[in-house]
Design an enzyme around this catalytic site. Structure first.
Site, short mmCIF file in Angstrom:
data_model
loop_
_atom_site.label_atom_id
_atom_site.label_comp_id
_atom_site.label_asym_id
_atom_site.label_seq_id
_atom_site.Cartn_x
_atom_site.Cartn_y
_atom_site.Cartn_z
CG HIS A 1 2.79 82.09 26.38
ND1 HIS A 1 3.33 81.03 25.70
CD2 HIS A 1 3.66 83.11 26.28
CE1 HIS A 1 4.49 81.39 25.20
NE2 HIS A 1 4.72 82.65 25.54
CG ASP B 1 -10.94 64.27 45.74
OD1 ASP B 1 -10.26 63.69 46.62
OD2 ASP B 1 -11.61 65.30 45.97
#
Length: 157
Positions: free
Chosen positions: A77, A128
Protein backbone atom coordinates in the site's frame (compact mmCIF):
# COMPACT_ATOMS: atom_id res chain seq x y z
CA UNK A 1 0.80 -20.44 11.92
CA UNK A 2 -0.64 -17.40 10.13
CA UNK A 3 -1.83 -17.71 6.55
CA UNK A 4 -0.42 -15.75 3.64
CA UNK A 5 -2.52 -12.60 3.36
CA UNK A 6 -1.75 -11.63 -0.24
CA UNK A 7 -3.83 -14.47 -1.68
CA UNK A 8 -7.61 -14.73 -1.73
CA UNK A 9 -9.65 -17.88 -1.04
CA UNK A 10 -9.13 -19.09 -4.63
CA UNK A 11 -5.35 -18.53 -4.53
CA UNK A 12 -5.28 -15.34 -6.58
CA UNK A 13 -2.87 -12.57 -5.59
CA UNK A 14 -4.56 -9.43 -4.29
CA UNK A 15 -3.83 -6.30 -2.29
CA UNK A 16 -4.95 -6.81 1.31
CA UNK A 17 -7.97 -4.69 2.24
CA UNK A 18 -6.90 -2.48 5.15
CA UNK A 19 -9.89 -0.15 4.93
CA UNK A 20 -11.46 -1.36 8.18
CA UNK A 21 -8.23 -1.46 10.19
CA UNK A 22 -7.68 1.32 12.73
CA UNK A 23 -4.92 3.87 12.27
CA UNK A 24 -2.12 3.25 14.77
CA UNK A 25 1.41 4.59 15.13
CA UNK A 26 3.67 2.07 13.42
CA UNK A 27 7.44 1.73 13.49
CA UNK A 28 9.82 -0.65 11.73
CA UNK A 29 13.59 -0.93 12.08
CA UNK A 30 15.67 -2.85 9.53
CA UNK A 31 19.37 -3.33 8.93
CA UNK A 32 21.90 -4.59 6.40
CA UNK A 33 25.65 -4.57 5.82
CA UNK A 34 28.02 -4.00 2.92
CA UNK A 35 31.62 -5.25 3.08
CA UNK A 36 34.44 -4.00 0.88
CA UNK A 37 38.18 -3.92 0.36
CA UNK A 38 40.17 -1.95 2.96
CA UNK A 39 41.12 0.79 0.46
CA UNK A 40 37.48 1.25 -0.54
CA UNK A 41 36.39 1.37 3.09
CA UNK A 42 39.04 4.00 3.91
CA UNK A 43 37.93 6.13 0.94
CA UNK A 44 34.28 6.03 2.01
CA UNK A 45 35.04 6.64 5.67
CA UNK A 46 37.39 9.56 4.89
CA UNK A 47 34.90 11.10 2.45
CA UNK A 48 37.61 11.25 -0.21
CA UNK A 49 35.69 9.44 -2.98
CA UNK A 50 35.80 11.45 -6.20
CA UNK A 51 32.00 11.14 -6.52
CA UNK A 52 31.48 12.91 -3.21
CA UNK A 53 29.93 11.99 0.13
CA UNK A 54 29.04 8.33 -0.44
CA UNK A 55 27.13 7.86 2.81
CA UNK A 56 25.26 11.17 2.51
CA UNK A 57 24.10 10.32 -1.00
CA UNK A 58 23.22 6.76 0.03
CA UNK A 59 21.14 8.14 2.94
CA UNK A 60 19.09 10.32 0.57
CA UNK A 61 18.64 7.40 -1.84
CA UNK A 62 17.35 5.21 0.99
CA UNK A 63 14.86 7.84 2.12
CA UNK A 64 13.61 8.21 -1.46
CA UNK A 65 13.31 4.43 -1.75
CA UNK A 66 11.21 4.21 1.41
CA UNK A 67 8.80 6.74 -0.11
CA UNK A 68 8.61 4.75 -3.38
CA UNK A 69 8.18 1.26 -1.92
CA UNK A 70 4.63 0.81 -3.20
CA UNK A 71 5.89 1.60 -6.72
CA UNK A 72 8.44 -1.22 -6.45
CA UNK A 73 6.63 -3.95 -4.49
CA UNK A 74 3.38 -4.73 -6.33
CA UNK A 75 1.04 -5.45 -3.41
CA UNK A 76 2.32 -2.82 -0.95
CA UNK A 77 0.00 0.00 0.00
CA UNK A 78 1.18 3.57 -0.57
CA UNK A 79 1.92 5.03 2.85
CA UNK A 80 2.19 8.52 4.24
CA UNK A 81 5.51 8.18 6.01
CA UNK A 82 5.93 10.47 8.99
CA UNK A 83 9.62 9.71 9.54
CA UNK A 84 12.54 7.88 7.94
CA UNK A 85 16.02 7.92 9.46
CA UNK A 86 19.13 6.16 8.17
CA UNK A 87 22.20 5.70 10.32
CA UNK A 88 25.54 4.08 9.56
CA UNK A 89 27.90 2.08 11.73
CA UNK A 90 31.36 1.53 10.28
CA UNK A 91 33.66 -1.34 11.21
CA UNK A 92 37.31 -0.85 10.32
CA UNK A 93 38.08 -4.41 11.48
CA UNK A 94 35.60 -5.88 8.96
CA UNK A 95 35.85 -3.12 6.33
CA UNK A 96 32.08 -2.94 6.46
CA UNK A 97 29.28 -0.43 6.80
CA UNK A 98 26.03 -1.36 8.48
CA UNK A 99 22.96 0.64 7.61
CA UNK A 100 20.02 0.88 10.02
CA UNK A 101 16.70 2.34 8.90
CA UNK A 102 13.82 3.42 11.11
CA UNK A 103 10.53 4.13 9.32
CA UNK A 104 7.34 5.45 10.92
CA UNK A 105 3.76 6.15 9.93
CA UNK A 106 0.33 6.41 11.46
CA UNK A 107 -2.05 4.30 9.45
CA UNK A 108 -3.80 0.96 8.94
CA UNK A 109 -0.75 -1.04 7.79
CA UNK A 110 2.89 -1.43 8.80
CA UNK A 111 6.12 0.03 7.48
CA UNK A 112 8.32 -3.08 7.41
CA UNK A 113 8.60 -3.10 3.63
CA UNK A 114 9.54 0.58 3.56
CA UNK A 115 12.34 0.04 6.08
CA UNK A 116 13.64 -3.04 4.25
CA UNK A 117 13.46 -1.33 0.85
CA UNK A 118 15.36 1.66 2.21
CA UNK A 119 18.12 -0.62 3.54
CA UNK A 120 18.50 -2.38 0.20
CA UNK A 121 18.62 0.82 -1.86
CA UNK A 122 21.01 2.47 0.59
CA UNK A 123 23.42 -0.47 0.25
CA UNK A 124 22.96 -0.55 -3.53
CA UNK A 125 23.82 3.14 -3.72
CA UNK A 126 27.04 2.58 -1.79
CA UNK A 127 27.83 -0.25 -4.21
CA UNK A 128 27.02 1.90 -7.25
CA UNK A 129 29.19 4.77 -6.07
CA UNK A 130 32.16 2.50 -5.28
CA UNK A 131 31.96 -0.18 -7.98
CA UNK A 132 34.59 1.51 -10.15
CA UNK A 133 37.21 0.71 -7.50
CA UNK A 134 35.70 -2.42 -5.91
CA UNK A 135 33.33 -4.75 -7.77
CA UNK A 136 33.68 -7.42 -5.08
CA UNK A 137 31.64 -5.65 -2.39
CA UNK A 138 29.15 -7.94 -0.66
CA UNK A 139 25.74 -6.87 0.66
CA UNK A 140 24.47 -9.17 3.40
CA UNK A 141 22.43 -9.73 6.51
CA UNK A 142 19.43 -7.62 5.47
CA UNK A 143 16.69 -8.16 8.01
CA UNK A 144 13.88 -6.66 10.02
CA UNK A 145 15.01 -5.98 13.58
CA UNK A 146 11.74 -4.84 15.08
CA UNK A 147 8.25 -3.56 14.40
CA UNK A 148 5.51 -2.10 16.51
CA UNK A 149 1.93 -0.96 16.10
CA UNK A 150 -1.19 -2.55 14.73
CA UNK A 151 -3.09 -5.62 15.83
CA UNK A 152 0.00 -7.83 16.07
CA UNK A 153 1.74 -5.37 18.42
CA UNK A 154 5.47 -5.48 19.02
CA UNK A 155 7.93 -7.88 17.42
CA UNK A 156 11.72 -8.02 17.88
CA UNK A 157 14.31 -10.27 16.35
Amino acid sequence: MNKLTHFDASGQAHMVNVGDKPNTHRIAVATGTISMMPATFEMVEAGSHKKGDVLGIARIAGIQAAKKTSDLIPLCHPLALSHVSINFQTSKANCSITCEVRAETTGPTGVEMEALTAVQVTLLTIYDMCKAVDRGMVMSDVKLLEKSGGKSGEWKL
